[in-house]
Each structure stands twice: as structure tokens, then as C-alpha cells.
Design a protein around this motif. Sequence first.
Motif, PDB file in Angstrom:
ATOM      1  N   THR A   1      47.213  43.701  38.599  1.00 20.43           N
ATOM      2  CA  THR A   1      48.529  43.322  38.067  1.00 20.43           C
ATOM      3  C   THR A   1      49.633  44.149  38.705  1.00 20.43           C
ATOM      4  O   THR A   1      50.677  43.619  39.114  1.00 20.43           O
ATOM      5  CB  THR A   1      48.549  43.507  36.535  1.00 20.43           C
ATOM      6  N   GLU A   2      49.387  45.455  38.815  1.00 24.93           N
ATOM      7  CA  GLU A   2      50.384  46.347  39.408  1.00 24.93           C
ATOM      8  C   GLU A   2      50.632  46.006  40.874  1.00 24.93           C
ATOM      9  O   GLU A   2      51.777  45.975  41.336  1.00 24.93           O
ATOM     10  CB  GLU A   2      49.923  47.797  39.268  1.00 24.93           C
ATOM     11  N   GLU A   3      49.554  45.752  41.611  1.00 28.01           N
ATOM     12  CA  GLU A   3      49.694  45.416  43.028  1.00 28.01           C
ATOM     13  C   GLU A   3      50.355  44.048  43.211  1.00 28.01           C
ATOM     14  O   GLU A   3      51.108  43.832  44.164  1.00 28.01           O
ATOM     15  CB  GLU A   3      48.321  45.431  43.711  1.00 28.01           C
ATOM     16  N   GLN A   4      50.090  43.133  42.308  1.00 32.13           N
ATOM     17  CA  GLN A   4      50.708  41.810  42.366  1.00 32.13           C
ATOM     18  C   GLN A   4      52.226  41.925  42.209  1.00 32.13           C
ATOM     19  O   GLN A   4      52.995  41.288  42.939  1.00 32.13           O
ATOM     20  CB  GLN A   4      50.117  40.927  41.263  1.00 32.13           C
ATOM     21  N   ILE A   5      52.651  42.752  41.279  1.00 28.78           N
ATOM     22  CA  ILE A   5      54.090  42.980  41.073  1.00 28.78           C
ATOM     23  C   ILE A   5      54.699  43.642  42.301  1.00 28.78           C
ATOM     24  O   ILE A   5      55.776  43.261  42.772  1.00 28.78           O
ATOM     25  CB  ILE A   5      54.318  43.844  39.811  1.00 28.78           C
ATOM     26  N   ALA A   6      53.982  44.639  42.853  1.00 25.70           N
ATOM     27  CA  ALA A   6      54.479  45.345  44.040  1.00 25.70           C
ATOM     28  C   ALA A   6      54.649  44.386  45.221  1.00 25.70           C
ATOM     29  O   ALA A   6      55.631  44.467  45.965  1.00 25.70           O
ATOM     30  CB  ALA A   6      53.529  46.482  44.406  1.00 25.70           C
ATOM     31  N   CYS A   7      53.694  43.473  45.388  1.00 22.86           N
ATOM     32  CA  CYS A   7      53.785  42.489  46.478  1.00 22.86           C
ATOM     33  C   CYS A   7      55.009  41.593  46.310  1.00 22.86           C
ATOM     34  O   CYS A   7      55.711  41.278  47.271  1.00 22.86           O
ATOM     35  CB  CYS A   7      52.523  41.623  46.521  1.00 22.86           C
ATOM     36  N   SER A   8      55.272  41.185  45.072  1.00 24.17           N
ATOM     37  CA  SER A   8      56.395  40.285  44.818  1.00 24.17           C
ATOM     38  C   SER A   8      57.743  40.979  45.019  1.00 24.17           C
ATOM     39  O   SER A   8      58.740  40.332  45.337  1.00 24.17           O
ATOM     40  CB  SER A   8      56.319  39.725  43.395  1.00 24.17           C
ATOM     41  N   LEU A   9      57.754  42.295  44.852  1.00 27.28           N
ATOM     42  CA  LEU A   9      59.010  43.058  45.002  1.00 27.28           C
ATOM     43  C   LEU A   9      59.224  43.574  46.423  1.00 27.28           C
ATOM     44  O   LEU A   9      60.305  44.057  46.748  1.00 27.28           O
ATOM     45  CB  LEU A   9      59.017  44.241  44.028  1.00 27.28           C
ATOM     46  N   ASN A  10      58.197  43.467  47.253  1.00 31.46           N
ATOM     47  CA  ASN A  10      58.288  43.964  48.626  1.00 31.46           C
ATOM     48  C   ASN A  10      59.012  42.941  49.505  1.00 31.46           C
ATOM     49  O   ASN A  10      58.459  41.902  49.857  1.00 31.46           O
ATOM     50  CB  ASN A  10      56.876  44.236  49.175  1.00 31.46           C
ATOM     51  N   LEU A  11      60.233  43.237  49.845  1.00 25.23           N
ATOM     52  CA  LEU A  11      61.056  42.305  50.618  1.00 25.23           C
ATOM     53  C   LEU A  11      60.536  42.112  52.036  1.00 25.23           C
ATOM     54  O   LEU A  11      60.822  41.097  52.671  1.00 25.23           O
ATOM     55  CB  LEU A  11      62.506  42.797  50.655  1.00 25.23           C
TER      56      LEU A  11
ATOM     57  N   LYS B   1      49.495  38.639  48.950  1.00 24.69           N
ATOM     58  CA  LYS B   1      48.751  38.833  47.709  1.00 24.69           C
ATOM     59  C   LYS B   1      48.039  40.176  47.744  1.00 24.69           C
ATOM     60  O   LYS B   1      47.686  40.672  48.816  1.00 24.69           O
ATOM     61  CB  LYS B   1      47.728  37.706  47.530  1.00 24.69           C
ATOM     62  N   PRO B   2      47.808  40.760  46.580  1.00 25.58           N
ATOM     63  CA  PRO B   2      47.079  42.033  46.570  1.00 25.58           C
ATOM     64  C   PRO B   2      45.631  41.846  46.993  1.00 25.58           C
ATOM     65  O   PRO B   2      45.023  40.803  46.722  1.00 25.58           O
ATOM     66  CB  PRO B   2      47.168  42.476  45.103  1.00 25.58           C
ATOM     67  N   GLU B   3      45.109  42.829  47.678  1.00 23.51           N
ATOM     68  CA  GLU B   3      43.709  42.806  48.120  1.00 23.51           C
ATOM     69  C   GLU B   3      43.012  44.014  47.535  1.00 23.51           C
ATOM     70  O   GLU B   3      43.463  45.148  47.693  1.00 23.51           O
ATOM     71  CB  GLU B   3      43.651  42.835  49.646  1.00 23.51           C
ATOM     72  N   ILE B   4      41.915  43.787  46.847  1.00 27.62           N
ATOM     73  CA  ILE B   4      41.166  44.858  46.196  1.00 27.62           C
ATOM     74  C   ILE B   4      39.798  44.996  46.854  1.00 27.62           C
ATOM     75  O   ILE B   4      39.128  44.008  47.138  1.00 27.62           O
ATOM     76  CB  ILE B   4      40.997  44.583  44.691  1.00 27.62           C
ATOM     77  N   ILE B   5      39.404  46.240  47.106  1.00 29.06           N
ATOM     78  CA  ILE B   5      38.067  46.541  47.612  1.00 29.06           C
ATOM     79  C   ILE B   5      37.358  47.343  46.521  1.00 29.06           C
ATOM     80  O   ILE B   5      37.949  48.261  45.943  1.00 29.06           O
ATOM     81  CB  ILE B   5      38.133  47.358  48.914  1.00 29.06           C
TER      82      ILE B   5
ATOM     83  N   SER C   1      49.973  48.515  52.490  1.00 28.54           N
ATOM     84  CA  SER C   1      50.687  48.508  51.214  1.00 28.54           C
ATOM     85  C   SER C   1      50.132  47.514  50.197  1.00 28.54           C
ATOM     86  O   SER C   1      50.303  47.682  48.995  1.00 28.54           O
ATOM     87  CB  SER C   1      52.174  48.214  51.451  1.00 28.54           C
ATOM     88  N   ASN C   2      49.468  46.453  50.665  1.00 25.28           N
ATOM     89  CA  ASN C   2      48.983  45.437  49.724  1.00 25.28           C
ATOM     90  C   ASN C   2      47.485  45.583  49.419  1.00 25.28           C
ATOM     91  O   ASN C   2      46.885  44.713  48.801  1.00 25.28           O
ATOM     92  CB  ASN C   2      49.232  44.030  50.284  1.00 25.28           C
ATOM     93  N   LYS C   3      46.895  46.680  49.849  1.00 27.08           N
ATOM     94  CA  LYS C   3      45.441  46.858  49.707  1.00 27.08           C
ATOM     95  C   LYS C   3      45.154  48.112  48.883  1.00 27.08           C
ATOM     96  O   LYS C   3      45.769  49.159  49.084  1.00 27.08           O
ATOM     97  CB  LYS C   3      44.818  46.983  51.098  1.00 27.08           C
ATOM     98  N   ILE C   4      44.205  48.010  47.961  1.00 22.56           N
ATOM     99  CA  ILE C   4      43.813  49.171  47.161  1.00 22.56           C
ATOM    100  C   ILE C   4      42.321  49.084  46.865  1.00 22.56           C
ATOM    101  O   ILE C   4      41.767  47.991  46.712  1.00 22.56           O
ATOM    102  CB  ILE C   4      44.641  49.252  45.852  1.00 22.56           C
ATOM    103  N   ALA C   5      41.657  50.221  46.828  1.00 21.11           N
ATOM    104  CA  ALA C   5      40.215  50.264  46.580  1.00 21.11           C
ATOM    105  C   ALA C   5      39.939  50.951  45.243  1.00 21.11           C
ATOM    106  O   ALA C   5      40.657  51.871  44.852  1.00 21.11           O
ATOM    107  CB  ALA C   5      39.502  51.010  47.703  1.00 21.11           C
TER     108      ALA C   5
END
Length: 339
Positions: free
Chosen positions: A140-150, A157-161, A76-80
Motif C-alpha cells: 500500500t505504501e509503495e503504491q502511494i509512493a508510485c502514484s506521487l512520483n512525478l 506499479k510497486p514491485e515486491i520481492i 524506487s518502485n522495488k522493495i524486498a
Amino acid sequence: NVCVFCYSVRMSSKERQQAVKKLRTMLLSPKTDITVFREKIEKAFFAPILPNRVDATERTYSGVTCDLLCPELYASNKIAIYVHGGSFVAGSRKTYRSFCASLAHAMSCRVVVPEFRLAPAHPYPAALEDVQAVITAAYTEEQIACSLNLDAAEDAKPEIIVLADTSGASIALSVLMSLKEQVKKAVSRVVLFSPWLDIGADSKTLAQKKAADEVFTTDSVKLAADYYTYLENRVNPLVSPLRADRQLLKGLPPIFIQMGEKELFLDDAEVFVAQAHDAGVDCKLDIWRDMMPLFQLVDDYIPQAHVAVERIGQLITARNVRTGESVETNSIVLESCTH
């Protein structure tokens, strides 16, 4: 840091010919109309049904239309982000959708494929601006998603490939060298397939008369370079990353380059690996024996393509690239020999 991979399954001469024929649709010729060239590539590589039940939806990141490819299972915290090739003038979400779906499945990771602006109508730096905007917006979008994921850890933190091929590799590296530090730190890994690293007029590779591999020629690359930017700008490190100095390379994330043994730009890749090491960057070159550029895209003819994509999946899923700690995996172990 150079691995030559030996794979025991052999393709027939007919399969090789068919693979090369398909890949040579990527060859830019002065006799070819750009619109026809784009259509030809899309027709050759588009697959109406995506592999492994990967779902494709259209998304917009910072005004840039993209494919968002989601495998059935993903972190959930990773996107390429995949920056496609096409000699700077062609390639599209549609062209690369099937290949990127295979990568998404292998990596257990969502993959974004931007439809960035293409030369010659949109020369340098249009593609860089679009890709940079997509990476920043996705971060930015993944950062927000991480902060909202209980369910996520407090420090999640978001991880980008970032993945790219051929001309897209030039764009991807140039973007990474110019990203804001906060976003750059979120990029955990870069994977490049058959990268074009130097399109300068005085490039040692392009200076060779009639030099070619099974897919590209120096003349085709020079033509692509002419469409992309003006002659004097081709030595700009944000156009030809091989020209980047130590300071520009410093701080780049780990880079994994996968190429065939029979490639026009293999020497450039070896030089780049040495330069990256000198700048303190973890950079590895994975060479596949008897393979041509972009062999990973023709898995319908070349069995090695499947294993090469699996290897990328293992690279992304089998190791925590931030800490270097190995994790449990059922992945196969790939045999390699020292170059």
C-alpha cells in the motif's frame, strides 16, 4: 530447472569447521532455554557495522516493528521483504541485519526485515499474520509512493520481492498462498535459502532416524515444529507448503531456491520444484556443491557465500521478471553444469 554450481575457490578445513560451528548456533536443542538460544544466535551473527554503506532504520508496518535497510543506490518502485529463519522460535532483525544488508546492496533494493512474533509464546498463525500485515502495508505504501512520483511512468506499479530461509521459508510461502490477489500480483520474485518445506510428522525426511546435515538434525526440526504448532496441524499446507495442492500453488510468482549440496531437506526441495512446475509456477533449484545449509550467512569463512549473494543480486537486477526481457548488465556470468 536444477543447476549445480561449481566454484573453484576452496576453503580450508579450518574455515569450514569455523563456519559450521557458527551455523550450528542455529541448532535447537531440548536442553537449551529458548531465551538463551535467541541470545546465542544474535551474539553469533550480529555485526555492529553494516557492509557496503547500507543504512538501517527502524520502521513500523501495520504495527510490526521492522528494519528498513537502504543501499546507496536502489530502485524506487522495488522493495524486498525478508522472512528470517530461527526454527520458528528465534532469529531477529539484529541477527539478520548484516546478511540482509549484503542482499540489499547486491539487489540494489531496499529490504524490510520484520520482527514477527515467535513461538512458543506466539504459535501458528501469529508469524503468518505479522508477515502478511507487513507485506500488505508495504504494498500500500509503495503504491502511494508510485502514484506521487512525478518522474515515474503512468503505469508504474510497486514491485515486491520476498526472501526467506529455513523455517522462515515455510512462513513466507504460506503467506503468499493466502495473500489477496492484488497484493500477490505485485510480488515479482521469491528467493528461498535452505527452505523447510514439510514438517509433518509423516514427512519422509523427518522419518529418517538420526538423519542430519552439518547444521540441522531431524530431532531439532521436530522440536521446532512442536513449538510452532500442534501435531495434527503440521500437515496443513500453510505450515508445510510441500503439502499444498495444485490450486494453492497456482498463481505463485517465480521461485528461486538456493541450497547447499549437503542439506537434509534437499530432496523435499526437488519434490517442491516438480509440484510447482505442475501448477504452472516457474521454480528453479540452485544447488551449490559441497555446501551446508545457510552457507550464505557465513561469508567471513566461506568465499562461495559472496558469489551466492551476487547471484541473487543478478537474478533481481539483470532481468525484468515481469516481461522476461533481458537488460544490459555488467554482472559476471556464472558457470554451471546440468544436474
